[in-house]
Design an enzyme around this catalytic site. Structure first.
Site, PDB file in Angstrom:
ATOM      1  N   ASP A  51       3.943  -4.723   3.403  1.00  0.00           N
ATOM      2  CA  ASP A  51       5.380  -5.006   3.327  1.00  0.00           C
ATOM      3  C   ASP A  51       5.656  -6.450   3.730  1.00  0.00           C
ATOM      4  O   ASP A  51       6.495  -7.132   3.130  1.00  0.00           O
ATOM      5  CB  ASP A  51       6.173  -4.030   4.197  1.00  0.00           C
ATOM      6  CG  ASP A  51       5.622  -3.908   5.617  1.00  0.00           C
ATOM      7  OD1 ASP A  51       4.612  -4.568   5.949  1.00  0.00           O
ATOM      8  OD2 ASP A  51       6.206  -3.142   6.409  1.00  0.00           O
ATOM      9  N   HIS A 106       0.832  -1.203   0.000  1.00  0.00           N
ATOM     10  CA  HIS A 106       0.000   0.000   0.000  1.00  0.00           C
ATOM     11  C   HIS A 106       0.869   1.255   0.000  1.00  0.00           C
ATOM     12  O   HIS A 106       2.083   1.211   0.229  1.00  0.00           O
ATOM     13  CB  HIS A 106      -0.913   0.006   1.227  1.00  0.00           C
ATOM     14  CG  HIS A 106      -0.141  -0.125   2.516  1.00  0.00           C
ATOM     15  ND1 HIS A 106       0.587   0.913   3.062  1.00  0.00           N
ATOM     16  CD2 HIS A 106       0.041  -1.185   3.345  1.00  0.00           C
ATOM     17  CE1 HIS A 106       1.169   0.513   4.179  1.00  0.00           C
ATOM     18  NE2 HIS A 106       0.860  -0.761   4.375  1.00  0.00           N
TER      19      HIS A 106
END
Length: 420
Positions: free
Chosen positions: A286, A39
């Protein structure tokens, strides 16, 4: 003079022609694309106890996508449009692309912002003259059920058992001991309690400071450049321990290998079932990228920046076989880095790729996730359940027998009296 200039330019011209020709050939043979991205820019996940700013500085609250994050994701979508303009339809076609996100505001919004850049409406898809945007579906599942994109899964005790084993490794202990004084000092500043392992609070502190610095928010006096650098180093090491250092293939089978397996299965369906699907997009975190790259053995040890994107391209070769190329877009000032699977140069034949990935693909994830203790507990629980059910059935059977006997006595005896 002109002749000399022409001679000097000839090698460059041929080089450019070769690159252009090669690119066009690869584009023509492209069959399927998977894009897994983190994101965009967000507010901190949490604050630390002594944080002078707390949540009040973030208009939409903690963990939420910022306007900068929206811009980053929009640019990612525009990049994908430029890269695959001759592969994807110029207008949105629901049969060509499928988008899935984890069930978090920031990832759902990131997916939508990326799609706005990838598919700006034109022609008949312009539904409002003042709005140059169109709604495109983004699919998700509840976070508690997401084993594909959210790692590690809470219902995988074996993974946490592996992490407990990892922190006992000499390499881990040596590193933690070297940071012991530093972590005690930072714990005093932040209001946390110092521990003998790298606790999640270290990452929380670094994440909060990183987000604040990115948005030009003043940091406390103790958060010097050296302190932030060391916190970043500790956080990177902590992340590394989740995919490397001790039984890496087993860790991968429980995390990133799940996604690798899904990608290969999806591509197989596209080829064998002649599906029109051309692209899969996954909007995630991540941790998703780290787990995926850890399983692929291409993780560079660095924290994936916002909007970083791992791309896997599948090609059909002239002989009918397929090959795989991978790229990593972790910065915007240059083209993505090409990644090569260890043991297979790019483009990697799909058969070789699949064989190299076999050790990190689980055949039975639930079974692999059961630790020795939890498996024994489950077997014991099952035995206890069987015993309890047997007792209940026995009692029920005895009760029914008594009831039937009583009914027989009630209705049968009067008849006998009448006969007598």
């Amino acid at each position: 003079m002109k002749r000399a200039v022409v001679i000097l330019w000839l090698p460059l011209a041929f080089t450019n022609l070769y690159i252009l020709t090669t690119f066009c050939q690869r584009t023509d043979n492209l069959t399927f694309v998977v894009a897994v991205f983190r994101h965009g820019d967000r507010a901190p996940i949490d604050t630390y106890p002594n944080d002078p700013h707390k949540e009040k500085l973030w208009p939409n609250g903690l963990q939420q996508l910022t306007q900068e994050g929206m811009r980053q994701q929009y640019e990612l979508g525009r990049f994908l449009r430029r890269r695959y303009d001759h592969f994807l339809s110029s207008t949105y076609n629901r049969q060509e692309i499928y988008v899935r996100s984890t069930d978090y505001d920031r990832t759902l919004m990131s997916a939508q912002a990326s799609l706005a850049g990838l598919y700006p409406p034109n022609g008949s898809q312009l539904w409002h003259r003042d709005i140059h945007w169109q709604p495109i579906p983004v699919h998700t599942v509840p976070a508690s059920q997401d084993r594909l994109l959210k790692f590690p899964s809470k219902d995988c005790p074996r993974y946490y058992e592996l992490m407990r084993e990892t922190i006992q490794q000499p390499e881990y202990q040596d590193k933690v001991n070297s940071w012991k004084d530093f972590m005690e000092r930072i714990a005093n500043y932040t209001g946390y309690r110092a521990e003998t392992t790298i606790s999640r609070w270290v990452w929380k502190v670094y994440d909060t400071l990183f987000c604040q610095k990115s948005h030009n928010i003043s940091l406390p006096s103790w958060a010097t450049a050296d302190v932030v650098k060391t916190l970043k180093e500790i956080s990177a090491f902590d992340v590394k321990t989740h995919v490397e250092m001790h039984k890496t293939n087993e860790k991968a089978r429980l995390t990133g290998g799940i996604l690798v397996d899904a990608l290969l299965r999806n591509f197989s369906d596209v080829v064998n079932k002649s599906l029109p699907l051309k692209m899969l997009m996954y909007s995630a975190h991540d941790s998703t990228l780290i787990a995926l790259q850890g399983a692929l053995k291409v993780y560079n040890g660095l924290h994936p920046p916002y909007s970083s994107c791992h791309i896997i391209e599948f090609y059909k070769e002239a002989d009918g076989t397929h090959s795989v190329r991978m790229f990593y877009r972790n910065e915007t000032v240059r083209e993505p880095y090409e990644l090569a699977l260890p043991g297979c140069d790019s483009p990697c034949p799909l058969l070789n790729f699949t064989q190299l990935m076999a050790p990190v693909i689980s055949m039975d994830w639930k079974k692999d996730c059961a630790s020795d203790g939890s498996l024994q507990y489950r077997i014991g629980s099952e035995n206890n359940t069987v015993l309890a059910l047997s007792i209940c059935v026995g009692i029920l059977g005895l009760t029914l027998t008594v009831m039937l006997f009583c009914l027989w006595r009630t209705y049968k005896l009067p008849v006998r009296r009448y006969q007598r």
